[in-house]
Write a protein that holds these residues in place. Sequence first.
Motif, PDB file in Angstrom:
ATOM      1  N   VAL A 622       0.833  -1.203   0.000  1.00  6.08           N
ATOM      2  CA  VAL A 622       0.000   0.000   0.000  1.00  6.08           C
ATOM      3  C   VAL A 622       0.869   1.254   0.000  1.00  6.08           C
ATOM      4  O   VAL A 622       0.574   2.235  -0.685  1.00  6.08           O
ATOM      5  N   SER A 626       0.059   0.539  -4.404  1.00  6.00           N
ATOM      6  CA  SER A 626      -0.748  -0.507  -5.029  1.00  6.00           C
ATOM      7  C   SER A 626      -1.968  -0.811  -4.163  1.00  6.00           C
ATOM      8  O   SER A 626      -1.846  -0.968  -2.953  1.00  6.00           O
ATOM      9  N   PRO A 627      -3.162  -0.916  -4.786  1.00  2.25           N
ATOM     10  CA  PRO A 627      -4.294  -1.450  -4.033  1.00  2.25           C
ATOM     11  C   PRO A 627      -4.100  -2.940  -3.788  1.00  2.25           C
ATOM     12  O   PRO A 627      -3.515  -3.641  -4.615  1.00  2.25           O
ATOM     13  N   LYS A 660      -7.189  -2.601 -12.477  1.00  2.00           N
ATOM     14  CA  LYS A 660      -6.836  -1.702 -11.373  1.00  2.00           C
ATOM     15  C   LYS A 660      -5.451  -1.998 -10.801  1.00  2.00           C
ATOM     16  O   LYS A 660      -5.041  -1.387  -9.813  1.00  2.00           O
ATOM     17  N   THR A 662      -4.439  -4.496  -9.082  1.00  2.00           N
ATOM     18  CA  THR A 662      -4.621  -4.893  -7.677  1.00  2.00           C
ATOM     19  C   THR A 662      -3.738  -6.087  -7.353  1.00  2.00           C
ATOM     20  O   THR A 662      -3.726  -7.079  -8.086  1.00  2.00           O
ATOM     21  N   PHE A 693     -10.274  -5.178   0.987  1.00  2.00           N
ATOM     22  CA  PHE A 693      -9.545  -4.294   0.086  1.00  2.00           C
ATOM     23  C   PHE A 693      -8.796  -3.261   0.915  1.00  2.00           C
ATOM     24  O   PHE A 693      -9.361  -2.641   1.824  1.00  2.00           O
ATOM     25  N   TYR A 694      -7.515  -3.067   0.589  1.00  2.00           N
ATOM     26  CA  TYR A 694      -6.691  -2.040   1.220  1.00  2.00           C
ATOM     27  C   TYR A 694      -6.254  -1.038   0.148  1.00  2.00           C
ATOM     28  O   TYR A 694      -5.880  -1.430  -0.966  1.00  2.00           O
ATOM     29  N   GLN A 695      -6.289   0.236   0.514  1.00  2.00           N
ATOM     30  CA  GLN A 695      -5.843   1.286  -0.404  1.00  2.00           C
ATOM     31  C   GLN A 695      -5.285   2.438   0.415  1.00  2.00           C
ATOM     32  O   GLN A 695      -5.782   2.727   1.512  1.00  2.00           O
ATOM     33  N   LEU A 719     -12.147   1.515  -6.172  1.00  2.00           N
ATOM     34  CA  LEU A 719     -10.738   1.759  -5.857  1.00  2.00           C
ATOM     35  C   LEU A 719     -10.246   3.011  -6.568  1.00  2.00           C
ATOM     36  O   LEU A 719     -10.652   3.303  -7.694  1.00  2.00           O
TER      37      LEU A 719
END
Length: 719
Positions: A622, A626-627, A660, A662, A693-695, A719
Amino acid sequence: MSLLPLFLSRLIAFIFVAIGAIPTWANAQNSITNLVTTEQVRAELMAYAPDGADPGKTVWVGLQLTHQPHWHTYWKNSGDSGQPTQLTWKLPPGVIAGDLAWPTPRKLPTGSLVTYGFGDTVLLPVPLTITPEFKPSLLTPELEVKLQASWLVCKEECVPQDGEFVLRLPVKSSTALQGNVFQAAFAAQPQALKGSSSITLEGSQLKVSVNGLPTALHGKTLEFFPETPEVIEPGAPWSQAWNGATWTASVPMAIHRSASPTELPMVITSEVDGQLSGFATTAQISGSWPATPAPGEPAPASDGPSTFTVSSAAASGALPTSFWLALAGALLGGMILNLMPCVFPVLAIKVVSFTRHADDRRGHRVSGLAYSAGVVLSFLALGALMLALRSAGQQLGWGFQLQSPVVVAALAVLFTVIGLNLAGLFEIGQFVPSGLATLEAKNPSVNAFLSGILAVVIASPCTAPFMGASLGLALSLPALQALAIFATLGVGMALPYLAASWSPALARLLPRPGAWMDSFRRAMAFPMFATVVWLVWVLGQQTGIDGASALLALLVGVAMVIWAFTLRGKSRLPIAAICIAAFASMTWATGKNIVTFSEPAGGVASSARWQAWAPGKVDELVAAGSPVFVDFTAAWCVTCQYNKRTALADSGVLADFDAKKTILLRADWTRRDPAITAALAQLGRNGVPVYVFYQAGKAPVVLSEILSVSEVRAAIAGL
């Protein structure tokens, strides 16, 4: 079949006892030495007792970690990520372990993150005080030192590891073979400063002032290590300066601070020509700590003193709204649990039982009440056991019992026996005295009660919708409130059966007893055997092909013994004796394979696009922009496997992930893993499946337990 729960009640009780067993047979089979070697670390337990180990003496013991190039472990405060090495000692009465004398750490930058730890070779020494209460054996005058150690070793990825060690030291003679290693470790420890140190809180900064540092360091650039975790931002820029003989620094405090101490132990280090020197001091803190925001929220703009407001609910002693919402979620989740694949084999038994009581309204109601009591009490027992083990330091979550190969194998045996009984191979009356054979007819509620226990044992690995948040909250509540949530889960699971047993309208919908019941009973053997196939597969994920093969052989042996007792005539007992002897020999020869974990296959992911989760990896990815999507899963979680083969395998979902950019991580909780348990706890969960999901700059987004393609694609689009 009707007497089967009575016959298996002891086995079910054994399963519950085996759940909490920390040392397993596998550990007993492994030889415990003073050396453990992995691909990343060579760990050795050493001792230094130049004057022997008589009462009044101090014996030094220590774990030496020799890292492979570019790998490292962590200091007592690991910094932005990581976990400190943990040492748990088992010592004879009269021997007391002191505090770990941590060596001087180094900063280990990883991208924008900074961690504190050690590379190359490091010794972690601990003093043992020998008191007059220590009484060595007259035959073998030795001091036996046992150590259970766990460490997290990292490079680009992180690997949790552990080991058991033992040393036996002579009491009367010296042990000084590694004396030079210990002397070097003592020299590497931070020296205590005699000068004063202070910290003043100004806004979001810690203004550090240190006096008494050696003259040779004046004017040089130093490093700063607080011993208390999560007080500063290790990777954030900070400044330092010299004001005569006083070293000062301005260090940003952590946004999501975990403590507001009044004093801060810290280590100041300097490295000259490759020689690292450390100086320990404790600074008194003046000023007021600012309020800390909730996870995912921005830091408060105000620099004023922190305040604490007691809510009206808390002040009046009333339970918070979140508790009542958790109870509602537990009730609904318990009801939905009946629709989960885990519970289907038990549903088959209940259908047969309900049909048998179709013309007996009173018996039907008694059976429903007894089954409900078994379910609720089992949920309470399982919840109490999990809370007790967690309070004892074990990192456990919902479904933890299937992380034990012993429990998986016992359940496989149990369901094999049930399947053979349903298929008509044997009747319980063939193996028990006639008095016991009539017990079930007099007490049918006992069968129903034990069926409720069996339902919870096999259903508990599942996490139904609405259950996850309720279980996560339960672990943060007082024991009585937590147990209320577990009891409500049981009520929810038992409610459909209780309603069916007490409602005349529902009772009239049940089919009448008849010849069809025998065919239905035999057909229900196949769901049992299918469950056994699943359990063997789960065990194979834990112990490898050798463990799965040994369990299959064990199940064949169980069937052989049961078959032998169904024979008639004089040959019955000799053949049964031969079968039992063969079964015992086979179990002794291969049983250790069933309960011995195999070595993990180096960060296994289910496909090329998935990477293995590791502590700190999400933060690193992160921070790099990057997501990240994390699948917290386990082989014994049927819902996890369903989601893996449906929503997470959908071509549209995978295309959206790629679009995305991811990063996909899979955290496999098939085996007990304290790091994954801790990560789940941070999300307010204590069971799988969990999908997150982490962002950067946003709070984690947790999806539902049963995924749909539309839900995942909508989350990716956000995202």
